[in-house]
Structure formats: structure tokens, C-alpha cells
Design a protein around this motif. Structure first.
Motif, PDB file in Angstrom:
ATOM      1  N   PRO A 143     103.464  56.690  37.538  1.00  0.00           N
ATOM      2  CA  PRO A 143     102.354  55.998  38.196  1.00  0.00           C
ATOM      3  C   PRO A 143     101.092  56.829  38.248  1.00  0.00           C
ATOM      4  O   PRO A 143     101.137  58.062  38.355  1.00  0.00           O
ATOM      5  CB  PRO A 143     102.895  55.712  39.601  1.00  0.00           C
ATOM      6  N   LEU A 144      99.969  56.141  38.172  1.00  0.00           N
ATOM      7  CA  LEU A 144      98.673  56.732  38.481  1.00  0.00           C
ATOM      8  C   LEU A 144      98.439  56.625  39.989  1.00  0.00           C
ATOM      9  O   LEU A 144      98.885  55.660  40.614  1.00  0.00           O
ATOM     10  CB  LEU A 144      97.558  55.985  37.762  1.00  0.00           C
ATOM     11  N   PRO A 145      97.738  57.573  40.569  1.00  0.00           N
ATOM     12  CA  PRO A 145      97.396  57.416  41.986  1.00  0.00           C
ATOM     13  C   PRO A 145      96.399  56.273  42.174  1.00  0.00           C
ATOM     14  O   PRO A 145      95.587  55.999  41.293  1.00  0.00           O
ATOM     15  CB  PRO A 145      96.755  58.766  42.342  1.00  0.00           C
ATOM     16  N   THR A 146      96.496  55.603  43.291  1.00  0.00           N
ATOM     17  CA  THR A 146      95.522  54.560  43.600  1.00  0.00           C
ATOM     18  C   THR A 146      94.141  55.183  43.725  1.00  0.00           C
ATOM     19  O   THR A 146      93.953  56.125  44.501  1.00  0.00           O
ATOM     20  CB  THR A 146      95.893  53.857  44.912  1.00  0.00           C
ATOM     21  N   PRO A 147      93.168  54.722  42.944  1.00  0.00           N
ATOM     22  CA  PRO A 147      91.836  55.349  43.001  1.00  0.00           C
ATOM     23  C   PRO A 147      91.193  55.191  44.363  1.00  0.00           C
ATOM     24  O   PRO A 147      91.336  54.159  45.031  1.00  0.00           O
ATOM     25  CB  PRO A 147      91.049  54.615  41.909  1.00  0.00           C
ATOM     26  N   VAL A 148      90.474  56.228  44.773  1.00  0.00           N
ATOM     27  CA  VAL A 148      89.796  56.255  46.065  1.00  0.00           C
ATOM     28  C   VAL A 148      88.329  56.582  45.825  1.00  0.00           C
ATOM     29  O   VAL A 148      88.026  57.600  45.207  1.00  0.00           O
ATOM     30  CB  VAL A 148      90.415  57.310  46.999  1.00  0.00           C
ATOM     31  N   PRO A 149      87.394  55.731  46.270  1.00  0.00           N
ATOM     32  CA  PRO A 149      85.972  56.053  46.085  1.00  0.00           C
ATOM     33  C   PRO A 149      85.641  57.389  46.725  1.00  0.00           C
ATOM     34  O   PRO A 149      86.052  57.660  47.860  1.00  0.00           O
ATOM     35  CB  PRO A 149      85.253  54.894  46.790  1.00  0.00           C
ATOM     36  N   PRO A 150      84.912  58.251  46.014  1.00  0.00           N
ATOM     37  CA  PRO A 150      84.600  59.573  46.569  1.00  0.00           C
ATOM     38  C   PRO A 150      83.658  59.483  47.759  1.00  0.00           C
ATOM     39  O   PRO A 150      82.814  58.589  47.848  1.00  0.00           O
ATOM     40  CB  PRO A 150      83.930  60.298  45.393  1.00  0.00           C
ATOM     41  N   SER A 151      83.830  60.409  48.657  1.00  0.00           N
ATOM     42  CA  SER A 151      82.953  60.490  49.824  1.00  0.00           C
ATOM     43  C   SER A 151      81.858  61.508  49.546  1.00  0.00           C
ATOM     44  O   SER A 151      82.162  62.665  49.218  1.00  0.00           O
ATOM     45  CB  SER A 151      83.750  60.913  51.061  1.00  0.00           C
ATOM     46  N   PRO A 152      80.582  61.114  49.657  1.00  0.00           N
ATOM     47  CA  PRO A 152      79.491  62.082  49.439  1.00  0.00           C
ATOM     48  C   PRO A 152      79.646  63.267  50.396  1.00  0.00           C
ATOM     49  O   PRO A 152      80.117  63.094  51.528  1.00  0.00           O
ATOM     50  CB  PRO A 152      78.235  61.263  49.750  1.00  0.00           C
ATOM     51  N   PRO A 153      79.310  64.463  49.928  1.00  0.00           N
ATOM     52  CA  PRO A 153      78.625  64.780  48.657  1.00  0.00           C
ATOM     53  C   PRO A 153      79.577  65.195  47.544  1.00  0.00           C
ATOM     54  O   PRO A 153      79.157  65.871  46.608  1.00  0.00           O
ATOM     55  CB  PRO A 153      77.732  65.946  49.071  1.00  0.00           C
ATOM     56  N   SER A 154      80.864  64.843  47.631  1.00  0.00           N
ATOM     57  CA  SER A 154      81.815  65.293  46.616  1.00  0.00           C
ATOM     58  C   SER A 154      81.464  64.703  45.250  1.00  0.00           C
ATOM     59  O   SER A 154      80.960  63.581  45.145  1.00  0.00           O
ATOM     60  CB  SER A 154      83.233  64.881  47.016  1.00  0.00           C
ATOM     61  N   PRO A 156      83.611  64.176  41.976  1.00  0.00           N
ATOM     62  CA  PRO A 156      84.943  64.335  41.375  1.00  0.00           C
ATOM     63  C   PRO A 156      84.912  64.825  39.934  1.00  0.00           C
ATOM     64  O   PRO A 156      85.792  65.590  39.526  1.00  0.00           O
ATOM     65  CB  PRO A 156      85.530  62.917  41.473  1.00  0.00           C
ATOM     66  N   LEU A 157      83.937  64.368  39.140  1.00  0.00           N
ATOM     67  CA  LEU A 157      83.908  64.798  37.737  1.00  0.00           C
ATOM     68  C   LEU A 157      83.597  66.285  37.625  1.00  0.00           C
ATOM     69  O   LEU A 157      84.130  66.973  36.743  1.00  0.00           O
ATOM     70  CB  LEU A 157      82.895  63.962  36.953  1.00  0.00           C
ATOM     71  N   GLU A 158      82.763  66.800  38.495  1.00  0.00           N
ATOM     72  CA  GLU A 158      82.517  68.237  38.489  1.00  0.00           C
ATOM     73  C   GLU A 158      83.755  69.009  38.941  1.00  0.00           C
ATOM     74  O   GLU A 158      84.015  70.119  38.467  1.00  0.00           O
ATOM     75  CB  GLU A 158      81.317  68.580  39.365  1.00  0.00           C
ATOM     76  N   THR A 159      84.518  68.429  39.858  1.00  0.00           N
ATOM     77  CA  THR A 159      85.786  69.049  40.250  1.00  0.00           C
ATOM     78  C   THR A 159      86.724  69.119  39.049  1.00  0.00           C
ATOM     79  O   THR A 159      87.390  70.135  38.823  1.00  0.00           O
ATOM     80  CB  THR A 159      86.444  68.254  41.390  1.00  0.00           C
ATOM     81  N   GLU A 330      90.200  60.457  43.396  1.00  0.00           N
ATOM     82  CA  GLU A 330      88.748  60.295  43.297  1.00  0.00           C
ATOM     83  C   GLU A 330      88.261  60.430  41.850  1.00  0.00           C
ATOM     84  O   GLU A 330      87.302  59.767  41.454  1.00  0.00           O
ATOM     85  CB  GLU A 330      88.046  61.324  44.185  1.00  0.00           C
ATOM     86  N   ILE A 331      88.917  61.282  41.072  1.00  0.00           N
ATOM     87  CA  ILE A 331      88.532  61.420  39.658  1.00  0.00           C
ATOM     88  C   ILE A 331      88.829  60.122  38.913  1.00  0.00           C
ATOM     89  O   ILE A 331      88.010  59.642  38.112  1.00  0.00           O
ATOM     90  CB  ILE A 331      89.265  62.615  39.014  1.00  0.00           C
ATOM     91  N   VAL A 332      89.997  59.520  39.169  1.00  0.00           N
ATOM     92  CA  VAL A 332      90.313  58.219  38.550  1.00  0.00           C
ATOM     93  C   VAL A 332      89.276  57.183  38.963  1.00  0.00           C
ATOM     94  O   VAL A 332      88.817  56.373  38.136  1.00  0.00           O
ATOM     95  CB  VAL A 332      91.737  57.769  38.932  1.00  0.00           C
ATOM     96  N   ALA A 333      88.882  57.199  40.230  1.00  0.00           N
ATOM     97  CA  ALA A 333      87.858  56.257  40.712  1.00  0.00           C
ATOM     98  C   ALA A 333      86.537  56.478  39.987  1.00  0.00           C
ATOM     99  O   ALA A 333      85.848  55.519  39.611  1.00  0.00           O
ATOM    100  CB  ALA A 333      87.679  56.403  42.217  1.00  0.00           C
ATOM    101  N   ALA A 334      86.144  57.744  39.780  1.00  0.00           N
ATOM    102  CA  ALA A 334      84.884  58.033  39.087  1.00  0.00           C
ATOM    103  C   ALA A 334      84.930  57.537  37.649  1.00  0.00           C
ATOM    104  O   ALA A 334      83.931  57.016  37.127  1.00  0.00           O
ATOM    105  CB  ALA A 334      84.606  59.535  39.132  1.00  0.00           C
TER     106      ALA A 334
END
Length: 417
Positions: A143-154, A156-159, A330-334
Motif C-alpha cells: 500500500p501507498l500511504p494516504t496522501p496528506v496535504p502539507p502544512s505550511p511552511p513545510s 515535501p519535495l525539498e524534504t 506529504e510527498i505523495v500529496a505534493a
């Protein structure tokens, strides 16, 4: 008198039979969640196990092999009888609705017990479940994790970027472009090649990138020994990821080139008189990690995005996973948000020329969500000018297979005309 087949048919009718676009028969079954369902090929081990479990739970016995095969014949007949349930599009991990070139929605299967999927449209995305998405899994699918919209100022792609040992922004953009292409169901797909010295982190990076789209019990495998084995992997996986390649046979090199843009294969589901082969068509994203002895075949290079890894700074995989795993949803969400932007912008992108134009256009359409410009993405796809001596050697090899002579004679042959 009680019909001996009635209990078997009663179990079989708990699912709805249908055929995929290639004619393969499937059964749609209710998931634990009342609003969700999953699908299984009629002639599969997974359906056999489901049927035997249901039958034994109700009748405290097992059907004979002959009786069960009669059930399979019945389900295939039913699947081909109802016109509304014929030639439906079945997807593996990534699907779509609407047009093929620019779909109205893209579907990303989460492969979780709730049978959820992410529904991505030009206006955004949402996690949902329902009977209007035919997404197939296999025993190796995780399974993929359920995507979660990132909370500013995070960010995810930079992470994600911080977890990869990349030496340049262009390498980072090539990784993003490959990920975005893998979230587009119809391809053609670029082949992503990770090269670098031992211990440079390329295998770890390959595992991370695969886990963002198609996590699997064996995320990286050795290159298969035959085209037949390659097709078996393609039948059960969305992404094909192979580790530690030093060389490729001409047959496998050709097969990888073809499977990135479309490769047909024949599968026999049954044997005996009247058995009709099933013809299937595969397009798959491909990821390779290669050794320092690797020399990329010319046809593969024209379809490839290459990322070169420098020697790795002293970081352990555990420390990198400590950063990656909490940010995974959050990365999946991004990435889903970037796909949404691409869907909204694709019709406004002028078709580019050069290498991997479909993937480049898709990445350029998504570029506002990736923190780059379309021109930066175009430059990341551009091939560097070849060294004159390397080009001369390549031309000589293409012109003659063997050379015998002195170094002076070889140098004269390598001089430009």
C-alpha cells in the motif's frame, strides 16, 4: 432434487464478472468497506483462494477441482454475455478517465485494505473509494500511504531532495520528471538510469523513488535473464526497477526500450483444445541502477534520463529514512498536486522536440508545482554535447565491428573527415 452446482454458483454470484479491454475475465468483489470493491482475474490464484475460503466457511467442505473449473467456465461465459461489462479498462496502480492523451482524471491506487484510490483532476485531488475504478493489484503490491496535504511552511519535495545524494539541480529535475511520468498511465515513459561509484546512494534513491508510486515487496530486483521473465514482472508490477547492472544483452536492451513505449505479449490462461491465447500490451516506467562498468546502448540512451551520483557523504540509511518516512504521505500529496497542475496546463504546452518529448511536455506542464520553470525542465532533458573523441569512437564501432592495427593507424581512423 438439489442441483449439486447450486452452492458453487451461489458463491460465484457474490462477485460481478466482466472482461478487461484485452478480453481477460475478472470478478469484482465487495471490500470490507461497503463503498469499496476490488477485482481479481477469474483464472488467478487469488480468486481461487477467495472462492475456497468462502465455500468452506459456508459448507464446511471444499469443492472438487473439476467443479471449481466449471465455475470458472461459468464466470467467463457470464463476463462475455453482459455487454455493459465487456472491454472495460483495467489498470495497474495508475489509471485514468476521459481521453487517453489528456485525461480528465488520473487515478492512483493506494492498494490498502479499504481499496481506496486518489482521484486527481485539473482542480485538485481527493482520496476516495467506489465502484468506478478498476485497479488491479498482485501479491507483491504494497500500500501507498494516504496522501496528506502539507502544512505550511513545510516543503515535501525539498524534504525528498534532501534524502537523495544528487549533485545538481538538473539531476533533481530529471528525477521529478520521471516520477511525474510514472503517474501518467499511458506513457511513453523515459527510462531513469542512476549511475555513480559504489556507496553513492543510488540504490537507496531508487528504492525511495519507487516507493512514491508503486511500493512492492521487492522494490529492486536483478535484471531478468530473459524477455519472458521481464514480461512476467511487467504483468505483476507497474514500475520495473533493476539494480546493479553492468551490461545488457541486445535482446533485453531492445525489450526495455519497447516496454517503455509499448510491448505486446501472449499469455496462455488455459491449455487444451480450443484454448485461445490472451494478447496483452504493456507500457511500464523503468528504473535502472548501473555500475561503473556500464556502457549504455545507443537505443536505450535515446530514451533515458541519466542521473550521476557523487561519492556519498557519511549518512546512514536509517538517518535518511527517519527524515523520509514521516514526510512520505506529504510527498505523495505534493506529487498528486503536481499531476493536477499538469492536467490543467497540458493543453497550453507547445509540444517540445528532442528526447522523451511526451514526458518533457508533461513535466513542463507540472513545473509550477515543482518549483521550476518549463525552460529549466527543458534544459534538464537536453543531452550534453558529446566529446569529439567519444563520438569518433562510436562512429568507428558502427562502421566496423573489428579493428586490427597499430595505435597510429587507429588514430588516423578517428580523425574527422
Amino acid at each position: 432434487m438439489l442441483d449439486p452446482f447450486a452452492p458453487l454458483i451461489a458463491i460465484a454470484q457474490r462477485g460481478i464478472p466482466f472482461t478487461a479491454s484485452d478480453g481477460q475475465a475478472f470478478v469484482r468483489l465487495n471490500a470490507p468497506s461497503l463503498e469499496a470493491f476490488y477485482i481479481l482475474p477469474v483464472r488467478s490464484r487469488a480468486y481461487r483462494e477467495w472462492f475456497f475460503h468462502q465455500f468452506y466457511a459456508q459448507y464446511d467442505t471444499l469443492p472438487t477441482s473439476r467443479a471449481f473449473h466449471s465455475v470458472l467456465d461459468y464466470l467467463e461465459a457470464e463476463a462475455n454475455h453482459n455487454q455493459q461489462n465487456q472491454r472495460l479498462a483495467v489498470w495497474r496502480r495508475v489509471g485514468s478517465r476521459g481521453g487517453r492523451l489528456v485525461p480528465t482524471q488520473i487515478l492512483l491506487g493506494l492498494a490498502n485494505p479499504e481499496c481506496e484510490f486518489v482521484e486527481i483532476s485539473p482542480t485538485g485531488w481527493k482520496t476516495t473509494a467506489g465502484a468506478n475504478a478498476l485497479l488491479q493489484t498482485s501479491r507483491a503490491t504494497l500500500p501507498l500511504p494516504t496522501p496528506v496535504p502539507p502544512s505550511p511552511p513545510s516543503n515535501p519535495l525539498e524534504t525528498l531532495r534532501s534524502c537523495l545524494n544528487l549533485s545538481s539541480r538538473a539531476d533533481w529535475l530529471r528525477c521529478l520528471a520521471w516520477l511525474l511520468a510514472a503517474l501518467r498511465p499511458d506513457g511513453p515513459f523515459p527510462i531513469l538510469i542512476f549511475q555513480g561509484p559504489p556507496g553513492s546512494g543510488k540504490t537507496f534513491a531508487a528504492r525511495i523513488l519507487r516507493s512514491l508510486v508503486d511500493p512492492c515487496t521487492s522494490p529492486l530486483t536483478p535484471i531478468p535473464s530473459s524477455v519472458r521473465d521481464l514480461l512476467t514482472l511487467a504483468r505483476h508490477n507497474w514500475i520495473l526497477a533493476f539494480d546493479h547492472l553492468s551490461a545488457l544483452s541486445p535482446q533485453l536492451s531492445d525489450a526495455l526500450c519497447r516496454i517503455s513505449s509499448g510491448l505486446g505479449a501472449t499469455l496462455r490462461e488455459t491449455v487444451g483444445p480450443g484454448a485461445e491465447p490472451l494478447q496483452q500490451y504493456y507500457k511500464r516506467p523503468v528504473l535502472l541502477t548501473v555500475t561503473e562498468r556500464w556502457s549504455c546502448p545507443a537505443d536505450l540512451a535515446r530514451r533515458a534520463l541519466t542521473v550521476t551520483f557523487p561519492p556519498l557523504t557519511p549518512l546512514t540509511e536509517d538517518s535518511l529514512l527517519t527524515v523520509f518516512e514521516p514526510a512520505w504521505p506529504e510527498i505523495v500529496a505534493a506529487l498528486c498536486s503536481a499531476v493536477s497542475v499538469a492536467l490543467a496546463s497540458m493543453n497550453h504546452i507547445h509540444p517540445p522536440s528532442g528526447r522523451c518529448p511526451d514526458a518533457l511536455a508533461w513535466a513542463m506542464a507540472a513545473s509550477p508545482a515543482l518549483g521550476c520553470t518549463g525552460e529549466e525542465m527543458r534544459q534538464a532533458f537536453a543531452l550534453p554535447d558529446p566529446h569529439p573523441m567519444a563520438e569518433a569512437v562510436r562512429n568507428l564501432i558502427e562502421q566496423r565491428r573489428h579493428f586490427a592495427g597499430s595505435a597510429t593507424q587507429l588514430l588516423e581512423l578517428l580523425q574527422p573527415v
